[in-house]
Design an enzyme around this catalytic site. Structure first.
Site, PDB file in Angstrom:
ATOM      1  N   PRO A   1       0.547  -1.024  -0.165  1.00 29.42           N
ATOM      2  CA  PRO A   1      -0.187   0.228   0.263  1.00 29.42           C
ATOM      3  C   PRO A   1       1.124   1.656  -0.112  1.00 29.42           C
ATOM      4  CG  PRO A   1       0.000  -0.940   2.772  1.00 29.42           C
ATOM      5  CD  PRO A   1       0.885  -1.856   1.354  1.00 29.42           C
ATOM      6  N   GLU A   2       1.294   1.583   0.969  1.00 26.84           N
ATOM      7  CA  GLU A   2       1.773   3.281   1.314  1.00 26.84           C
ATOM      8  C   GLU A   2       3.482   3.546   0.457  1.00 26.84           C
ATOM      9  OE1 GLU A   2       0.151   5.556   3.662  1.00 26.84           O
ATOM     10  OE2 GLU A   2      -1.140   4.330   4.610  1.00 26.84           O
TER      11      GLU A   2
END
Length: 269
Positions: A2-3
């Site tokens: 994700p990030e």
DNA sequence: CTTGTCACCTGAGCGC
DNA sequence: TGCGCTCAGGTGACAA
């Protein structure tokens, strides 16, 4: 995965294996990701990889014919393997290379994407994105100016990719805690010093996470070679109800826009 | 234009 | 063991 720090770590991890290699084959086992993988992607077969860059959380594999965009969504990950490695569950895509290796995308939830953009064109998904958080364009002046007259909560504002890219739920929570700003505060109520502090903490928290990704970076060729999602010590994310690391009051946990939001009502105003 | 909600999909964890 | 429910790191497409 994700990030932004994990995406950047992935970029750096696969880069030495892919740079200068020619794409020999693109095997799509499951085309139904967030969007169907387009057939045009096959145009890249036979093309040398010129560079791998990142814009927001998209990885961009550049060739003379065009760009492959890869997004890892919520659960995607990349590995470099030998071409005969048997595919396992959720291994949706292989990019075969002339050196006998493959870049393999695994994504259980299939929120990721593999898209194509012809050379010279900017993919529509990238056309209206805000600045990169680690570049100078994301500055105190910018954040202060763009947040005027915006009533939305500052946390939602930060997670809006038209404002700034790459700030996901974890780092929005962490940066607001480190800045002492209540995530529910309307964006327009940020003072100039708060905007300045917030920009600095966002850059700092992302840079530290990328550094840690770098230090724990494996070669991306092992089953466990993926970077840890939580290499960085987190102050508030996932700690609702636990004592605030600063004042020891219990951390509050609420939902904002369907996303878990953790903060200290005492330290964050 | 701004804001908030929904949707996409699988798997893990929990209470019963 | 199994069922049903909730939640998870993202983000574009809508509706209001």
């Amino acid at each position: 995965m994700p990030e932004l720090p994990e995406v950047e770590t992935s970029r750096r991890g696969i880069l030495p294996h892919l740079q200068g290699q020619t794409i020999t084959q693109i095997d799509v086992r499951q085309p139904q990701l967030r969007w169907p993988i387009p057939d045009e992607i096959q145009a890249l077969v036979g093309e040398p990889i010129l560079a791998i860059s990142r814009r927001s959380k998209y990885l961009l594999i550049h060739t003379a014919k065009g760009v492959m965009l890869l997004h890892l969504g919520m659960s995607g990950s990349l590995r470099v393997l030998l071409q005969y490695a048997p595919p396992e569950k959720h291994d949706h895509l292989d990019i075969g290379l002339a050196n006998g290796k493959i870049l393999r995308l695994n994504d259980p939830r299939r929120f990721g994407a593999c898209l194509f953009s012809p050379v010279g064109e900017v993919h529509p998904l990238l056309a209206s994105l805000g600045p990169e958080p680690l570049l100078e364009a994301f500055s105190a002046d910018y954040l202060y100016t763009i947040s005027r007259n915006r009533r939305v909560a500052i946390k939602s504002f930060l997670m809006n990719s038209k404002i700034v890219v790459g700030v996901g739920n974890i780092y929005a929570n962490e940066a607001l805690f480190l800045s002492g700003i209540d995530p529910r505060k309307p964006a327009a109520k940020l003072t100039k010093p708060q905007a300045s502090h917030l920009v600095d903490t966002i850059k700092g928290v992302l840079e530290r996470a990328i550094e840690q990704g770098g230090t724990t970076l494996k070669d991306f060729t092992q089953v466990d070679g993926r970077p840890g999602y939580f290499a960085q010590a987190l102050n508030v994310y996932g700690r609702g109800g636990e004592p605030c690391p600063v004042c020891e009051q219990p951390l509050s946990e609420i939902r904002m826009g369907q996303r878990s939001t953790v903060f200290c009502t005492h330290c964050q105003r």
